[in-house]
Design an enzyme around this catalytic site. Structure first.
Site, short mmCIF file in Angstrom:
data_model
loop_
_atom_site.label_atom_id
_atom_site.label_comp_id
_atom_site.label_asym_id
_atom_site.label_seq_id
_atom_site.Cartn_x
_atom_site.Cartn_y
_atom_site.Cartn_z
CE LYS A 11 -3.90 -2.21 2.40
NZ LYS A 11 -4.84 -2.12 3.54
CE1 TYR A 51 -9.43 -3.03 0.82
CE2 TYR A 51 -8.81 -1.03 -0.34
CZ TYR A 51 -8.47 -2.12 0.45
OH TYR A 51 -7.17 -2.29 0.87
CG ASN A 114 -3.57 -2.07 7.02
OD1 ASN A 114 -3.42 -1.73 5.86
ND2 ASN A 114 -4.62 -2.74 7.44
CG HIS A 117 -5.31 -6.60 0.02
ND1 HIS A 117 -6.49 -6.75 0.72
CD2 HIS A 117 -5.34 -7.55 -0.97
CE1 HIS A 117 -7.21 -7.71 0.16
NE2 HIS A 117 -6.53 -8.21 -0.87
CD GLU A 128 -8.64 -10.04 -3.05
OE1 GLU A 128 -7.45 -10.21 -2.68
OE2 GLU A 128 -9.54 -9.72 -2.27
#
Ligand code: ADP
Length: 157
Positions: A11, A51, A114, A117, A128
């Site tokens: 991220k 998401y 964080n 993913h 995905e």
């Protein structure tokens, strides 16, 4: 035990903190096979799909802003029980609650920012990886240490 594919996203917080190598290293050392990588800038459509389970949450707009703050690194990886093992490496969602030794536990304090993913189930892994990678962008090869990594599958070790 089943070979699975997972999607890992490094991220924007990890990108701008110079943690790309750190994240790759943790997955490689565990035994995951990296089968595809690319750096992209996420757009609205992909983020809405990725998401979708969070679209009614009050923090949804915030996540989209965060996830578009810089490019992200997409990694397709494979391994036996990859989604379960990958989630253990990532740690719990909130960095400040995640176990020490996990990526989030060692490198983050935030719920939103964080670091990674990681696909959470076998089905989501397949879905995905297919969402973010074309077939031609996924590669097949054998790791030299595969027999040792999976010694309970290969009885020589
Ligand atoms: P995970 O990434 O652990 O699978 P979720 O699917 O629940 O967790 O959430 C997706 C992402 O949305 C999280 O990784 C995090 O970046 C963000 N997020 C989740 N919950 C919150 C929250 N309460 N506030 C801000 N961001 C959040």
């Amino acid at each position: 035990m089943k070979e699975e594919k997972i999607l890992i996203i490094i991220k924007p917080d990890a990108i701008v903190r110079g943690l790309i190598g750190e994240v790759f290293t943790r997955f490689e050392r565990k035994g995951f096979k990296i089968i595809g990588t690319k750096m992209i800038e996420l757009g609205d459509i992909l983020l809405d799909e990725h998401y979708a389970h969070l679209k009614d949450k009050p923090f949804f707009a915030g996540i989209k802003k965060f996830m578009t703050a810089s490019p992200v690194m997409l990694i397709a990886a494979s391994g036996v029980n990859a989604s379960a093992a990958g989630r253990l490496i990532a740690g719990q969602t909130a960095g400040h609650e995640a176990d020490a030794g996990t990526i989030r536990g060692d490198l983050s304090m935030s719920i939103q920012s964080n670091i990674v993913h990681v696909s959470d189930t076998t089905e989501n892994g397949e879905l995905e990886v297919a969402r973010f990678f074309n077939e031609e962008e996924l590669h097949t090869y054998k790791r030299a240490d595969e027999v040792m990594i999976y010694s309970d599958v290969h009885e020589d070790f």
